[in-house]
Write a protein that holds these residues in place. Structure first.
Motif, mmCIF file in Angstrom:
data_model
loop_
_atom_site.group_PDB
_atom_site.id
_atom_site.type_symbol
_atom_site.label_atom_id
_atom_site.label_comp_id
_atom_site.label_asym_id
_atom_site.label_seq_id
_atom_site.Cartn_x
_atom_site.Cartn_y
_atom_site.Cartn_z
ATOM 1 N N MET A 1 0.955 -1.242 0.052
ATOM 2 C CA MET A 1 0.108 -0.072 -0.085
ATOM 3 C C MET A 1 0.822 1.158 0.079
ATOM 4 N N LEU A 2 2.064 1.145 0.368
ATOM 5 C CA LEU A 2 3.006 2.407 0.104
ATOM 6 C C LEU A 2 2.919 3.137 -0.970
ATOM 7 N N HIS A 3 2.514 2.324 -2.410
ATOM 8 C CA HIS A 3 2.630 3.099 -3.447
ATOM 9 C C HIS A 3 1.354 3.958 -3.572
ATOM 10 N N ILE A 4 0.543 3.911 -2.772
ATOM 11 C CA ILE A 4 -0.794 4.751 -2.874
ATOM 12 C C ILE A 4 -1.011 5.530 -1.582
ATOM 13 N N ALA A 5 -0.431 5.258 -0.619
ATOM 14 C CA ALA A 5 -0.637 5.806 0.739
ATOM 15 C C ALA A 5 0.134 7.056 0.952
ATOM 16 N N ASN A 6 -0.578 7.996 1.693
ATOM 17 C CA ASN A 6 -0.052 9.359 2.062
ATOM 18 C C ASN A 6 1.347 9.152 2.871
ATOM 19 N N GLY A 7 1.535 7.729 3.318
ATOM 20 C CA GLY A 7 2.451 7.347 4.122
ATOM 21 C C GLY A 7 3.094 8.073 5.469
ATOM 22 N N GLU A 8 2.043 8.862 6.241
ATOM 23 C CA GLU A 8 2.151 9.715 7.401
ATOM 24 C C GLU A 8 2.323 8.584 8.371
ATOM 25 N N ILE A 9 3.518 9.041 9.283
ATOM 26 C CA ILE A 9 4.089 7.843 10.219
ATOM 27 C C ILE A 9 4.066 9.146 11.414
ATOM 28 N N SER A 10 3.433 8.442 12.422
ATOM 29 C CA SER A 10 3.643 9.231 13.756
ATOM 30 C C SER A 10 4.683 8.867 14.575
ATOM 31 N N GLY A 11 5.357 9.816 15.484
ATOM 32 C CA GLY A 11 6.381 9.180 16.163
ATOM 33 C C GLY A 11 6.756 10.409 17.104
ATOM 34 N N LEU B 1 3.484 -19.446 13.867
ATOM 35 C CA LEU B 1 2.866 -18.269 13.115
ATOM 36 C C LEU B 1 2.696 -16.943 13.896
ATOM 37 N N TYR B 2 3.119 -15.931 13.086
ATOM 38 C CA TYR B 2 3.137 -14.725 13.525
ATOM 39 C C TYR B 2 2.517 -13.676 12.410
ATOM 40 N N ALA B 3 2.041 -12.588 13.150
ATOM 41 C CA ALA B 3 1.312 -11.469 11.996
ATOM 42 C C ALA B 3 1.608 -10.186 12.416
ATOM 43 N N VAL B 4 1.811 -9.263 11.500
ATOM 44 C CA VAL B 4 2.100 -7.870 11.713
ATOM 45 C C VAL B 4 1.632 -7.073 10.485
ATOM 46 N N GLY B 5 1.136 -5.795 10.731
ATOM 47 C CA GLY B 5 0.878 -4.821 9.981
ATOM 48 C C GLY B 5 -0.697 -4.835 9.672
ATOM 49 N N VAL C 1 -6.548 7.428 13.595
ATOM 50 C CA VAL C 1 -5.339 8.105 14.283
ATOM 51 C C VAL C 1 -4.230 8.054 13.496
ATOM 52 N N GLY C 2 -3.704 9.283 13.432
ATOM 53 C CA GLY C 2 -2.828 9.761 12.521
ATOM 54 C C GLY C 2 -1.446 8.806 12.365
ATOM 55 N N GLY C 3 -1.107 8.349 11.501
ATOM 56 C CA GLY C 3 0.205 7.559 11.250
ATOM 57 C C GLY C 3 0.042 6.348 11.947
ATOM 58 N N MET C 4 -1.204 5.814 12.355
ATOM 59 C CA MET C 4 -1.062 4.661 13.376
ATOM 60 C C MET C 4 -1.291 3.469 12.621
ATOM 61 N N SER C 5 -1.178 3.482 11.058
ATOM 62 C CA SER C 5 -1.338 2.282 10.520
ATOM 63 C C SER C 5 0.354 1.954 9.964
ATOM 64 N N VAL C 6 0.510 2.829 9.100
ATOM 65 C CA VAL C 6 1.986 2.902 8.718
ATOM 66 C C VAL C 6 3.059 2.611 9.768
ATOM 67 N N GLY C 7 2.580 3.444 10.994
ATOM 68 C CA GLY C 7 3.629 3.432 12.217
ATOM 69 C C GLY C 7 3.648 2.105 12.776
#
Ligand SMILES: Cc1cc2nc3c(=O)[nH]c(=O)nc-3n(C[C@H](O)[C@H](O)[C@H](O)COP(=O)(O)OP(=O)(O)OC[C@H]3O[C@@H](n4cnc5c(N)ncnc54)[C@H](O)[C@@H]3O)c2cc1C
Length: 502
Positions: free
Chosen positions: A44-54, A442-446, A460-466
């Motif tokens: 999804m990074l091809h289309i996402a705003n790619g906002e990350i919070s930190g 088995l593990y999962a992330v993202g 919540v801003g940047g809380m999917s990419v983050g």
């Protein structure tokens, strides 16, 4: 079936989460296999705003911004109405500033305005959101470069264009995967751990509608079409517990794509700017009855998104006139920022998404809106403009009446851009089964975890990419340590040779 061999960690999916898991697992000394179903990496990074919070980043410190992970976490809990998973949110938020600094170290091309307060979602208490000059693609660039460095080193084997179709299970433990490559046959691969980083299910309408509350089935699909819920289905087959509390909040401003019914026009091309912080609204928004349903200048994204949820078909019709068209900033926008007044004027003539008519009644007919309702609404709105007071909805920005033909209108439909539900995990990111135990191996992330765990029933801003990047990194590091501990003294768990890796 071809056997690809045995790896310390098998990562399924090469989006932000999978890339970060693979990079850190390789950095920790594990042999890694990445299997990506598309021909290209990035998800999804091809289309996402790619906002990350930190919080607590070097960039904040350099700008004199005082912030810390605890304040970030409190904001996450506040904005999610206390519904985010407090422990998993802390796992990620306490490390997200570190991820931002790590990206900086990799040469990430930060947008110069960052860190910033962002008004597309409810606003944080401190400027702690970052994005790249080319949105998500800036992030992808540094992550892919880093991954390919490990591929060249022989620590990572990368297989693209191969879809993981199932799990290999021995004595109740997931020990690998099966996958198929178009035209090249199936293969299997063994791994000490299998990481599902397959993203969401939002492009799979049937699966998505199973999770959506009733009445929201018309939501446009606003993401890329790889998000078909493969990881969710694979894990569910193994008895995984899937979260699902039926929450949904539409993303506003997306445009129905006439060429692909049910899908939105690509976000990179155009969306309607609805945030008054970025553009003064000169238009009105009406529902199918021709009635306004919210103050178009409301500053709370959540308020307007919830108001849209109550409208038939999640549809809103934006109405303006020729006088507005001459003075207002472009209604349409995109990440590249190339919607100029000239382009907007050309779009009005082009008529792809925008309709024009000499009267409001004709405009209503073309939009599929009740004509009497729209005409009466515009009359009342114009009176409010004249009085400088909108008694109905409390809109305070009342720049000019809508009365000069031709009249213009376009439809925007609430969209889903990410999955709200997903695989249940603990802070170890091990996939939980329906009995509350884990599915060993088995593990999962993202996004396969669903966004509710980090945002509750809100955004919540940047809380999917983050979390995708941060927990991906954390998991990669931990699995590498596990692989080291379990290292085979005979050396059968060796990394692939350079020839095998290329
Ligand atoms: C328009 C838009 C804007 C957004 N903006 C933001 C934002 O600014 N900030 C934010 O935090 N979030 C944003 N998001 C959401 C965010 O981009 C995603 O949630 C996040 O990038 C997901 O990362 P991921 O790695 O988990 O999944 P993905 O990026 O979806 O990657 C999953 C990968 O797995 C692959 N895959 C799937 N199934 C298989 C299989 N069976 N075998 C092999 N490979 C498979 C896919 O092809 C894909 O490459 C946005 C989303 C959209 C659509």
């Amino acid at each position: 079936m071809e056997r690809l061999g045995r790896f310390g960690v098998v990562v399924v999916g090469g989006g932000g989460a999978g890339l970060c898991a693979a990079i850190e697992a390789a950095a920790g000394g594990a042999s890694v296999l990445v299997i990506e179903k598309r021909p290209v990496l990035g998800g999804m990074l091809h289309i996402a705003n790619g906002e990350i919070s930190g919080a607590g980043t070097r960039r904040q410190a350099a700008r004199g911004i005082e912030d810390d992970p605890r304040a970030h976490w409190q904001d996450v809990m506040r904005l999610s109405h206390g519904k985010a998973d407090p422990e998993l949110s802390w796992e990620t938020v306490s490390r997200q500033g570190g991820t931002v600094d790590w990206l900086e170290g990799l040469g990430f091309d930060f947008h110069p305005d960052t860190p910033a307060l962002v008004h597309g979602h409810e606003v944080y208490a401190a400027p702690r959101t970052y994005w790249g000059v080319e949105q998500g693609r800036s992030m992808l660039r540094v992550l892919e470069r880093e991954l390919r460095r490990w591929v060249r080193d022989g620590a990572v084997r990368l297989v693209t264009g191969a879809r993981v179709t199932g799990a290999l299970v021995e004595d109740g433990r997931v020990v690998g995967v099966t996958a198929s490559r178009e035209g090249e046959g199936d293969f299997s691969a063994h791994g000490g751990a299998v990481v599902l980083a397959t993203g969401g299910y939002d492009a799979n309408r049937e699966l998505r509608n199973r999770f959506l509350p009733p009445g929201c089935e018309d939501a446009l699909i606003g993401c890329l079409d790889h998000a078909t819920g493969d990881g969710l289905a694979l894990a569910a087959e193994l008895g995984a517990d899937v979260t699902g509390n039926g929450t949904f909040l539409p993303v506003m401003g997306l445009i129905p794509d006439p060429a692909r019914p049910g899908f939105a026009v690509d976000y990179r091309e155009a969306f309607v700017e609805v945030a008054p912080a970025y553009r003064t609204p000169h238009e009105i928004w009406v529902n199918r009855a021709g009635q306004r349903f919210v103050a178009e200048d409301v500053t709370s994204p959540e308020l307007r998104e919830r108001a849209l949820t109550g409208q038939a078909g999640l549809a809103m019709h934006i109405v303006w006139d020729d006088a507005v068209a001459r003075v207002a900033d472009p209604l349409l926008r995109n990440g590249a920022g190339d919607w100029t007044r000239e382009r907007m004027a050309a779009e009005l003539r082009r008529g792809r998404w925008i309709v024009a008519a000499p009267t409001l009644a004709e405009l209503a007919a073309r939009l599929g809106v009740d004509a009497a309702g729209l005409t009466a609404t515009v009359e009342r709105y114009n009176s409010a403009v004249a009085a400088g007071h909108d008694a109905e909805h409390g809109r305070t920005t009342l720049p000019m009446p809508i009365q000069t033909p031709p009249f213009y209108g376009m439809t925007s439909v609430g969209a889903s851009i990410l999955s709200r539900d997903g695989l249940r995990v603990g802070t170890d990111l091990a996939v939980r089964n329906r009995e509350g135990g884990t599915i060993p191996g088995l593990y999962a992330v993202g996004e396969v975890l669903g966004n509710d765990v980090f945002a509750g029933d809100n955004y919540v801003g940047g809380m999917s990419v983050g979390p995708a990047l941060t927990l991906g990194r954390m998991l990669g590091t931990r699995l590498a340590a596990q692989a080291r501990e379990a290292a085979d003294p005979e050396g059968t768990e060796r990394p692939p040779t350079r020839e095998e890796a290329t």
